[in-house]
Scaffold this motif. Structure first.
Motif, PDB file in Angstrom:
ATOM      1  N   ASN A 185      49.109  32.229  27.847  1.00 45.56           N
ATOM      2  CA  ASN A 185      48.871  33.094  26.916  1.00 45.56           C
ATOM      3  C   ASN A 185      48.545  34.441  27.560  1.00 45.56           C
ATOM      4  OD1 ASN A 185      48.648  31.199  24.916  1.00 45.56           O
ATOM      5  ND2 ASN A 185      46.437  30.831  25.367  1.00 45.56           N
ATOM      6  N   ARG A 186      48.130  34.364  28.794  1.00 42.76           N
ATOM      7  CA  ARG A 186      47.946  35.997  29.548  1.00 42.76           C
ATOM      8  C   ARG A 186      48.976  36.291  30.507  1.00 42.76           C
ATOM      9  NH1 ARG A 186      42.581  36.465  28.867  1.00 42.76           N
ATOM     10  NH2 ARG A 186      41.637  34.794  27.713  1.00 42.76           N
ATOM     11  N   ASN A 187      50.030  35.508  30.776  1.00 44.53           N
ATOM     12  CA  ASN A 187      50.697  35.712  32.027  1.00 44.53           C
ATOM     13  C   ASN A 187      52.224  35.983  31.602  1.00 44.53           C
ATOM     14  OD1 ASN A 187      52.148  36.184  34.380  1.00 44.53           O
ATOM     15  ND2 ASN A 187      51.694  34.271  35.087  1.00 44.53           N
ATOM     16  N   ALA A 188      52.667  37.217  31.614  1.00 45.56           N
ATOM     17  CA  ALA A 188      54.023  37.512  31.263  1.00 45.56           C
ATOM     18  C   ALA A 188      55.071  36.791  31.983  1.00 45.56           C
ATOM     19  CB  ALA A 188      54.330  38.788  31.391  1.00 45.56           C
ATOM     20  N   HIS A 189      54.652  36.522  33.317  1.00 44.47           N
ATOM     21  CA  HIS A 189      55.877  35.733  33.896  1.00 44.47           C
ATOM     22  C   HIS A 189      55.419  34.248  34.057  1.00 44.47           C
ATOM     23  CE1 HIS A 189      56.838  39.756  35.224  1.00 44.47           C
ATOM     24  NE2 HIS A 189      55.568  39.994  35.472  1.00 44.47           N
ATOM     25  N   GLY A 190      54.310  33.920  33.803  1.00 41.64           N
ATOM     26  CA  GLY A 190      53.657  32.508  34.349  1.00 41.64           C
ATOM     27  C   GLY A 190      54.508  31.431  33.483  1.00 41.64           C
ATOM     28  N   ASN A 191      54.597  30.413  34.122  1.00 43.29           N
ATOM     29  CA  ASN A 191      55.248  29.221  33.393  1.00 43.29           C
ATOM     30  C   ASN A 191      53.898  28.096  33.085  1.00 43.29           C
ATOM     31  OD1 ASN A 191      57.731  29.766  33.876  1.00 43.29           O
ATOM     32  ND2 ASN A 191      57.397  29.248  35.936  1.00 43.29           N
ATOM     33  N   ARG A 192      54.110  27.816  32.054  1.00 41.83           N
ATOM     34  CA  ARG A 192      52.922  26.666  31.497  1.00 41.83           C
ATOM     35  C   ARG A 192      53.239  25.397  32.470  1.00 41.83           C
ATOM     36  NH1 ARG A 192      49.376  25.921  27.432  1.00 41.83           N
ATOM     37  NH2 ARG A 192      50.301  27.612  26.074  1.00 41.83           N
ATOM     38  N   ASN A 193      52.075  24.879  32.761  1.00 40.67           N
ATOM     39  CA  ASN A 193      52.362  23.988  33.817  1.00 40.67           C
ATOM     40  C   ASN A 193      51.844  22.551  33.275  1.00 40.67           C
ATOM     41  OD1 ASN A 193      53.520  25.062  35.915  1.00 40.67           O
ATOM     42  ND2 ASN A 193      51.475  25.513  36.723  1.00 40.67           N
ATOM     43  N   GLY A 194      52.663  21.593  32.839  1.00 42.19           N
ATOM     44  CA  GLY A 194      51.924  20.289  32.408  1.00 42.19           C
ATOM     45  C   GLY A 194      51.335  19.659  33.374  1.00 42.19           C
ATOM     46  N   ALA A 195      50.140  18.797  33.071  1.00 40.46           N
ATOM     47  CA  ALA A 195      49.363  17.950  33.778  1.00 40.46           C
ATOM     48  C   ALA A 195      50.083  16.694  34.116  1.00 40.46           C
ATOM     49  CB  ALA A 195      47.989  18.158  33.511  1.00 40.46           C
ATOM     50  N   GLY A 196      49.929  16.308  35.508  1.00 37.04           N
ATOM     51  CA  GLY A 196      50.370  14.962  35.574  1.00 37.04           C
ATOM     52  C   GLY A 196      51.787  14.835  35.679  1.00 37.04           C
ATOM     53  N   MET A 254      62.113  44.467  42.003  1.00 39.28           N
ATOM     54  CA  MET A 254      61.158  45.234  41.842  1.00 39.28           C
ATOM     55  C   MET A 254      59.955  44.443  41.252  1.00 39.28           C
ATOM     56  SD  MET A 254      61.263  48.409  42.987  1.00 39.28           S
ATOM     57  CE  MET A 254      60.100  49.310  42.230  1.00 39.28           C
ATOM     58  N   GLY A 255      60.418  43.455  40.460  1.00 38.47           N
ATOM     59  CA  GLY A 255      59.362  42.912  39.827  1.00 38.47           C
ATOM     60  C   GLY A 255      58.730  41.805  40.506  1.00 38.47           C
ATOM     61  N   ASP A 256      59.434  41.261  41.520  1.00 38.94           N
ATOM     62  CA  ASP A 256      58.817  40.288  42.481  1.00 38.94           C
ATOM     63  C   ASP A 256      57.814  40.994  43.465  1.00 38.94           C
ATOM     64  OD1 ASP A 256      60.357  38.073  41.341  1.00 38.94           O
ATOM     65  OD2 ASP A 256      61.763  38.263  43.103  1.00 38.94           O
ATOM     66  N   PHE A 257      58.226  42.196  43.658  1.00 32.58           N
ATOM     67  CA  PHE A 257      57.349  43.015  44.581  1.00 32.58           C
ATOM     68  C   PHE A 257      56.045  43.429  44.079  1.00 32.58           C
ATOM     69  CE2 PHE A 257      55.361  46.974  46.103  1.00 32.58           C
ATOM     70  CZ  PHE A 257      55.260  47.064  47.267  1.00 32.58           C
ATOM     71  N   PHE A 258      56.115  43.721  42.648  1.00 27.94           N
ATOM     72  CA  PHE A 258      54.800  43.779  41.944  1.00 27.94           C
ATOM     73  C   PHE A 258      54.111  42.660  41.797  1.00 27.94           C
ATOM     74  CE2 PHE A 258      52.633  44.269  37.877  1.00 27.94           C
ATOM     75  CZ  PHE A 258      51.844  45.592  38.252  1.00 27.94           C
ATOM     76  N   VAL A 276      49.259  39.737  43.042  1.00 32.68           N
ATOM     77  CA  VAL A 276      48.364  38.429  43.479  1.00 32.68           C
ATOM     78  C   VAL A 276      47.517  38.756  44.675  1.00 32.68           C
ATOM     79  CG1 VAL A 276      48.990  36.479  44.801  1.00 32.68           C
ATOM     80  CG2 VAL A 276      50.318  36.946  42.904  1.00 32.68           C
ATOM     81  N   GLN A 277      47.940  39.760  45.522  1.00 36.35           N
ATOM     82  CA  GLN A 277      47.009  40.061  46.628  1.00 36.35           C
ATOM     83  C   GLN A 277      45.785  40.930  46.295  1.00 36.35           C
ATOM     84  OE1 GLN A 277      47.895  39.101  49.674  1.00 36.35           O
ATOM     85  NE2 GLN A 277      49.793  38.154  48.680  1.00 36.35           N
ATOM     86  N   VAL A 278      45.878  41.676  45.180  1.00 36.97           N
ATOM     87  CA  VAL A 278      44.612  42.538  44.565  1.00 36.97           C
ATOM     88  C   VAL A 278      43.742  41.505  44.006  1.00 36.97           C
ATOM     89  CG1 VAL A 278      44.095  44.302  43.094  1.00 36.97           C
ATOM     90  CG2 VAL A 278      45.964  44.431  44.366  1.00 36.97           C
ATOM     91  N   ARG A 279      44.471  40.464  43.292  1.00 36.09           N
ATOM     92  CA  ARG A 279      43.549  39.806  42.476  1.00 36.09           C
ATOM     93  C   ARG A 279      42.809  38.603  43.550  1.00 36.09           C
ATOM     94  NH1 ARG A 279      47.953  38.194  38.069  1.00 36.09           N
ATOM     95  NH2 ARG A 279      47.782  40.172  36.831  1.00 36.09           N
ATOM     96  N   LYS A 280      43.424  38.235  44.496  1.00 38.01           N
ATOM     97  CA  LYS A 280      42.814  37.503  45.452  1.00 38.01           C
ATOM     98  C   LYS A 280      41.802  37.896  45.981  1.00 38.01           C
ATOM     99  CE  LYS A 280      46.288  34.852  47.810  1.00 38.01           C
ATOM    100  NZ  LYS A 280      47.216  34.866  48.847  1.00 38.01           N
ATOM    101  N   GLY A 281      41.596  39.203  46.204  1.00 41.31           N
ATOM    102  CA  GLY A 281      40.441  40.105  46.957  1.00 41.31           C
ATOM    103  C   GLY A 281      39.494  40.232  46.104  1.00 41.31           C
TER     104      GLY A 281
END
Lengths: 912, 115
Positions: free
Chosen positions: A86-97, B1-5, B10-15
Motif C-alpha cells: 500500500n505504501r511502497n511505490a517500488h515494493g513487491n508484495r511478498n506472500g508468506a510461506g 537514478m531510481g536505484d540510487f535514490f 534505505v540508509q536514511v530510514r535504517k538510521g
C-alpha cells in the motif's frame, strides 16, 4: 467476542513459525516476538470487529507482517516498505510461506547475478528431478523387471511392502518439487512427512548398497553405476528438498515431524528385518551348536521363528534383504531338515511361498514362485523332491480284480501326466504306497499310442539304463524301484513341454489281509501316493473299477455295481475317488471269503523248471511275545493321535510287558507298564511339536525289546520326510541280530507321507508295515491283542511244490499267488545275501523288489544297448484275467505288433 | 537514478527507525498495537509490524525499554512499553547527534541554495 476458525489458527501458526525461524541470529527474542505478533493479530481482529476470523483474514493481516527471511533483509524490508504494497511505490508484495522465496541469501545484486541465480536454480531443480525422481523410479522398475540385484547380491524388494516403500521415494521427491505456492497447509504437511519418510527409506537402502559403491563408481563410466548409487543420491536429493521446504516456511509448526517420518520409515523397514534376522541367528545355532544349544534354538524357532523364511530357503528362492554375515543364506538341504524339525512338515508338502508380487504382476516376478520350482534339481535321482512348475497329473484310473478265497488282489494303476511348461521337459516322480505285502508286477509305457512293457532286472542295472536313456538321451523311459517296505518310486521322463503328455501303468499284485474267527473276512487295500512332484487339479478323480466274483464285496461304500459288467458270475464295481479319499484309511475294501478254503495251488509258468506253488492259510499260534516296545513319535503330526495310542494301551489285554518310548527332542521311556494309568496319562499330556528323529527312538526301543527274545517294537509315527540322523546303526541291529529272537518292528503310520527311515530299511524283512484297516486305536489294539494271543492271526504261507502235479482236489489259483511266493522268496534270498539269485528270480517273475527294478525304454535298440530284455507281453498280468484261449490270441496279436514295430524301427521310422 | 535514490532512502530510514520508537515512547507509555499504529502513520518511514516487534525485542534486551502486561476488556492482554533511564539517555544522545548533524547539513544546504 471473536471466534477463530481452526484453519485460521493453523494459518497463523504457520506464519508465526516462519517468523520464528527468520529471527534466528537477529538479536531479538523469537519467543517474545512471536507472542507480540500473536497479540497484535488478535488486536487487529478485535479492532476490525470480526465475529469470525478466517484463514483469509489471517492472510490479510499477515500480508503486512510477512516474515522476513533474515534480520538483514528484515531491516531492509523495514525501511523499503517491502511487504507493504500500500505504501511502497517500488515494493513487491511478498506472500508468506512460499518455497520460491529463496533462502535469503544474496539479497539485492545486479541483473547478471539474478540471471546466474536463475540458471543455478534451473540446474539444481533439474538435478533433483533426475536423481530424486527419475533415477530411483527407474532403478525400481529395472529391479522389478530383471531381478538383477536379487539374483546376484541380495533381494532389495522381498515383499510388496518393500516395493511400496521404495516407490515412496520418487513420489515424495516429485511432490516436493511440484509443491505450488498456493498449496494448503494440509497438503504441505503431507509433503513434509513424505519427504522425511523418503529420506528414511533412502538411508536404509543406502547402507546395504554401500559395499557396491566402488563398483558403482567404476560402472558410472559405463552408464550403469547410477543404479547402486540410486539410494544414496536419493538421500542427497531428499535432504536438499528438505532444506528447501524448511527455508520456504512450509514446515511451519511441524518441523519435528519430518525427522519423525524418517525415523518411522527406518523403523518399519528395520522392523521387517527383525524376525528374519533372529530366525537366521537361531537357525545357525540350531545347525552348528552342540545338542543343547541346537535344541534350545529349535524350540525358539518353533515358537517365534519365521517359518516362511525357512520354507523359502528350503526351496532355494530366498535372497536376504541385506548382505553380510547376518544375512547369509541357509543351504537348501540344511534348511529342509531344519524346516522339518521346526514345523514337522516336509517342505515339499507346502507350496512354495507366494511371490512378493501377485499373479497379476507375473511379468515382474521370479517364475519359481508359481506352482513349483522352475529347475528340477532332483531330475533322475531317487528323491521325489518338491513340485515342479507346469507338471500335473491329468488322469488316473485303477482297474482291479480280487480273489478273496485265494487272498490276492491285482490293481492296474494308469496315470497320465501333462507338462504345461513352455519349454522345459519334466520328470514325473512319485512315491507310492503299495498294499501290505504288495509288489509291482507290471509296468507299461505308452509310446506314440502303443503300449511298451518293461524289462525287469537288477536294481542298479535298470537305473543305469534309465539314467542313460532318460537323462542323457532325453528319450522316453519309465522306471520303478522300491523305496522301503511296501513302497515304490515311480519316475518317468520326459514329459514334453507345451502341454505334452506321458502315460504309464503300474500293475500291483498284493495279498489280502485276513481277519475274523474263521479267516472269512479279507481286506483289500488300494495303493496311494505318499509323495509326488506333480500337481493335481482339484477336479481330478481316480476312476476305480473292481472286478470280483459275485457276492463277495461285504461293504462297497461309495462303489456302485455296474449292471452287465464283469461277465458270468462276476460283478463290476465302479466309483470315483479323490486323492484325499485314497489317502484315508477308507481305501480299504472288505471282501467275504470262504473260510474253509485253506489251501490252493497256482502254476509257476515263469520258473526255470515250472511246477506249482502252494498257498496255505494258517492260523498263527499264540505269538508268545514277551515285550512290546511302543515308540510314540512326538512330532506335530501326532498331536491328534496320541490320545488314540493311550486308548489302545489302556485297553491292551494282559500279556507281554509293554514299554512306552516317547520321541520328543530326545528319547524317554515312560516309567511303568504301558497299560498303567500314569503312562497313558503322560501320553495324553504329551505336547507334540515339530519333527522328531524316529531313528533314535527305534534304537532305544529295539535295545530294550532285544533283551527278551521274540519281542516286538511298534513304531507309531507321522511322516518322516527328513532323516535327522544316520539310520545305519538301526539297520545294522536288524541285519546282524540273526534268528527268530530278533525283535520284529511293526511300522504304524498315522497318516500317509514320505518316510526316509523306512526307505533306509528297504529289503529288511524284520520291518513290517501294519495294515491300516481301521482307526488307530483299533489297529494298535489288534496288534497288542495278537501279541497277547487273544485274537487269531491268519498267515498266508506259500511254498514251491516242484514240477509234480498237485492233488486234484486242491483248488487252482491265479499266477498272482505264484508272484507273491516269488516276492517272498526274493526277499528271503536277499536276506541270505544271495543277491544274484534274488535278482534272477525277481526278473523271471517280473517283480520290482529291493533287489530288482523295472524300466521301460523306447526302442528295442535301447534295450539291446542296455543289455535288457523287455518282458513277453503274453506273460504280463491283465485285468480281467483272460482264459487260456484269450491268452494265445492276445499273444499272437502282440507278437505281430512287435515285429511290425521292429521293421519300422529298422526302416528308420522308430518313434522318438 | 531510481536505484540510487532507493538505496539512499534505505540508509536514511535504517538510521531513523530506532529513534522514532524511542521518541514515541518518550511521550508516554504505549502498548504494541498502539505503537505500531502510531509509527505506521509517519509518512515515508514505512515500518511494518514484522519489523517493529523484533526491534522492540532488541531494545528490551539492550535495556532501553521495559514492558508490562495488562489485561484488556476488549481483547487480549496488552503489552505496554516504557523507556528505561538508559533508554531516555540513549534517546538524548541520539537527538543531540541528529541535531548536530542537521545543523551541519543545513549549512551546506543553505550554501547550495534552493532547488
Amino acid at each position: 467476542m471473536t471466534t477463530w476458525t481452526a484453519t485460521a489458527r493453523q494459518e497463523l501458526e504457520e506464519h508465526l513459525a516462519g517468523l520464528r525461524r527468520s529471527l534466528a541470529g537477529s538479536g531479538a527474542d523469537p519467543d517474545e516476538v512471536v507472542d507480540d505478533m500473536r497479540r497484535h493479530v488478535a488486536e487487529e481482529a478485535s479492532a476490525a470487529r470480526l465475529p469470525v476470523v478466517t484463514e483469509e483474514d489471517v492472510r490479510r493481516f499477515m500480508s503486512r507482517v510477512a516474515p522476513p527471511v533474515s534480520w538483514r533483509s528484515l531491516r531492509r524490508d523495514a525501511v523499503t516498505g517491502e511487504g507493504n504494497g500500500n505504501r511502497n511505490a517500488h515494493g513487491n508484495r511478498n506472500g508468506a510461506g512460499e518455497m520460491s522465496r529463496g533462502t535469503g541469501e544474496s539479497e539485492g545484486g545486479g541483473g547478471a547475478g539474478k540471471v546466474g541465480k536463475r540458471w543455478r536454480s534451473l540446474w539444481s531443480t533439474g538435478a533433483l528431478w533426475l536423481f530424486g525422481v527419475l533415477l530411483p523410479l527407474g532403478t525400481l522398475v529395472f529391479e522389478l523387471v530383471t531381478r538383477a540385484c536379487a539374483a546376484e547380491f541380495f533381494n532389495p524388494i522381498p515383499t510388496v511392502w518393500h516395493g511400496l516403500m521404495v516407490a515412496l521415494v520418487p513420489l515424495a521427491n516429485a511432490m516436493a518439487l511440484g509443491l505450488r505456492e498456493g498449496a494448503g497447509p494440509g497438503w504441505r504437511r503431507v509433503v513434509w512427512w513424505m519427504n522425511g519418510a523418503a529420506i528414511g527409506v533412502g538411508l536404509v537402502y543406502a547402507v546395504p548398497f554401500a559395499p557396491l559403491l566402488p563398483m558403482a563408481l567404476v560402472g558410472v563410466m559405463f552408464g550403469l553405476g547410477f543404479l547402486p548409487l540410486a539410494p544414496l543420491l536419493s538421500v542427497v536429493a531428499g535432504a536438499v528438498l528438505r532444506r528447501r521446504l524448511a527455508s520456504g516456511g512450509v514446515v511451519a509448526g511441524w518441523r519435528r515431524e519430518n525427522p519423525l517420518a524418517a525415523a518411522l520409515a527406518v523403523l518399519v523397514l528395520l522392523g521387517y528385518m527383525v524376525p528374519g534376522l533372529l530366525t537366521r541367528h537361531y537357525a545357525r545355532r540350531a545347525i552348528h551348536g552342540d545338542a543343547a544349544v541346537s535344541q534350545t534354538a529349535v524350540e525358539w524357532l518353533r515358537r517365534w521363528g519365521d517359518h516362511e523364511l525357512l520354507l523359502r530357503e528350503s526351496y532355494g528362492q530366498n535372497r536376504a534383504f541385506w548382505t553380510g554375515t547376518w544375512f547369509e543364506r541357509i543351504p537348501e538341504e540344511t534348511a529342509r531338515e531344519l524346516y522339518f524339525r521346526v514345523t514337522g512338515e516336509p517342505y515339499n508338502a507346502v507350496p512354495p511361498p507366494a511371490s512378493a508380487w501377485s499373479r497379476s504382476h507375473r511379468v515382474w516376478t521370479d517364475d519359481r514362485d508359481f506352482g513349483g520350482a522352475e529347475w528340477d534339481s532332483a531330475l533322475g535321482t531317487e528323491a521325489v523332491a518338491g513340485r515342479v512348475r507346469g507338471l500335473s497329473m491329468v488322469s488316473s484310473r485303477m482297474d482291479a480284480m480280487a480273489d478273496a478265497d485265494a487272498a490276492w488282489s491285482y490293481v492296474e494303476w494308469t496315470m497320465e501326466f501333462r507338462n504345461d511348461h513352455e519349454r522345459m521337459q519334466r520328470e514325473a516322480r512319485a512315491q507310492i504306497q503299495l498294499p501290505p505285502g504288495g509288489v509291482v508286477s507290471r509296468l507299461t509305457l505308452w509310446v506314440n499310442g502303443e503300449e511298451r512293457e518293461a524289462a525287469f532286472s537288477g536294481r542298479g542295472h535298470v537305473r543305469e539304463a534309465y539314467q542313460k536313456v532318460a537323462v542323457q538321451q532325453r528319450r522316453d523311459p519309465v522306471l520303478v524301484t522300491t523305496s522301503g517296505p511296501d513302497r515304490v518310486l515311480m519316475q518317468c521322463f520326459p514329459v514334453p513341454p507345451g502341454g505334452g503328455t506321458m502315460k504309464v501303468r503300474l500293475g500291483i499284485t498284493a495279498p489280502l489281509v485276513l481277519r475274523g474267527g474263521e479267516g472269512n473276512d479279507a481286506a483289500m487295500v488300494w495303493p496311494r501316493f505318499l509323495e509326488r512332484n506333480f500337481g493335481q487339479s482339484g477336479l481330478l478323480r481316480h476312476g476305480i473299477w473292481l472286478d470280483t466274483p459275485e457276492g463277495r464285496v461285504r461293504e462297497a461304500g461309495d462303489l456302485a455295481v455296474v449292471a452287465g459288467a464283469g461277465g458270468e458270475g462276476r460283478v463290476g464295481w465302479r466309483g470315483e475317488w479323490t486323492d484325499a479319499r485314497l489317502g484315508e484309511d477308507g481305501r480299504v475294501l472288505w471282501l467275504r471269503r470262504d473260510g474253509s478254503v485253506r489251501e490252493q495251488v497256482a502254476p509257476d509258468r515263469m520258473g526255470e523248471g515250472g511246477g506249482w506253488v502252494r498257498q496255505r492259510v494258517l492260523a498263527a499260534g499264540k505269538a508268545g511275545v514277551r515285550r512290546v516296545a511302543v515308540v510314540v513319535d512326538g512330532s506335530v503330526n501326532m498331536a491328534a493321535h496320541v490320545g488314540a495310542v493311550a486308548d489302545a494301551l489302556q485297553g491292551a489285554p494282559d500279556g507281554p510287558e509293554i514299554g512306552v518310548f516317547v520321541v520328543r527332542d530326545g528319547v524317554a521311556r515312560l516309567p511303568g507298564d504301558g497299560r498303567e494309568g500314569a503312562v497313558t496319562a503322560a501320553l495324553r499330556g504329551l505336547r507334540c511339536e515339530g519333527g522328531q528323529d524316529g531313528v533314535a527312538g527305534l534304537e532305544a526301543a529295539w535295545d530294550w525289546a532285544a533283551e527278551q527274545p521274540g519281542s516286538w517294537v511298534c513304531w507309531v509315527h507321522g511322516p518322516h520326510p527328513v532323516l535327522l540322523g544316520s539310520a545305519e546303526p538301526l539297520r545294522q541291529r536288524m541285519e546282524r541280530h540273526r534268528g527268530g529272537a530278533a525283535p520284529k518292528v511293526w511300522d504304524l503310520p498315522v497318516k500317509p507321507g514320505p518316510n526316509r527311515v523306512l526307505e533306509k530299511m528297504d529289503g529288511l524283512t524284520g520291518m513290517v508295515p501294519v495294515p491300516r484297516l481301521g482307526g488307530l486305536a483299533e489297529d494298535i489294539g489288534h496288534l497288542l491283542a495278537v501279541a497277547a494271543g487273544r485274537v487269531p492271526s491268519w498267515e498266508l504261507v506259500r511254498d514251491h511244490l516242484g514240477a509234480g502235479e498237485p492233488a486234484a482236489g486242491i483248488p487252482r489259483a491265479s499266477t498272482h499267488v505264484t508272484r507273491l511266493w516269488a516276492h517272498g522268496e526274493v526277499q528271503r534270498l536277499g536276506q541270505a545275501r544271495s543277491v544274484s539269485a534274488a535278482v534272477a528270480l525277481a526278473a523271471r517273475h517280473q517283480l520290482v523288489t529291493p533287489y530288482s527294478g523295472a524300466v521301460v525304454l523306447e526302442t528295442l535298440e535301447q534295450y539291446k544297448q542296455s543289455g535288457l530284455q523287455p518282458v513277453d507281453p503274453t506273460t504280463v498280468p491283465v485285468v480281467p484275467e483272460p482264459g487260456a484261449g484269450w491268452i494265445l490270441l492276445l499273444g499272437a496279436l502282440l507278437l505281430w505288433g512287435r515285429r511290425r514295430g521292429s521293421r519300422r524301427a529298422a526302416a528308420g521310422l522308430g518313434t522318438t | 537514478m531510481g536505484d540510487f535514490f532507493d538505496n539512499w532512502t534505505v540508509q536514511v530510514r535504517k538510521g531513523l527507525i530506532e529513534l522514532c520508537v524511542l521518541n514515541a515512547l518518550a511521550e508516554r507509555e504505549r502498548y504494541g498495537y498502539e505503537l505500531v499504529k502510531t509509527l505506521v502513520d509517519i509518512p515515508g518511514l514505512g515500518i511494518t509490524e514484522g519489523t517493529l516487534y523484533p526491534l522492540l525485542s532488541r531494545l528490551r534486551i539492550q535495556g532501553l525499554v521495559e514492558t508490562r502486561l495488562e489485561e484488556s476488556p476488549e481483547g487480549p492482554a496488552r503489552k505496554y512499553y516504557t523507556l528505561t533511564e538508559d533508554g531516555r539517555a540513549m534517546r538524548g544522545q541520539m537527538l543531540d547527534y541528529l541535531d548536530q548533524l542537521n545543523r551541519g547539513a543545513g549549512v551546506l544546504r543553505r550554501r547550495g541554495g534552493s532547488i
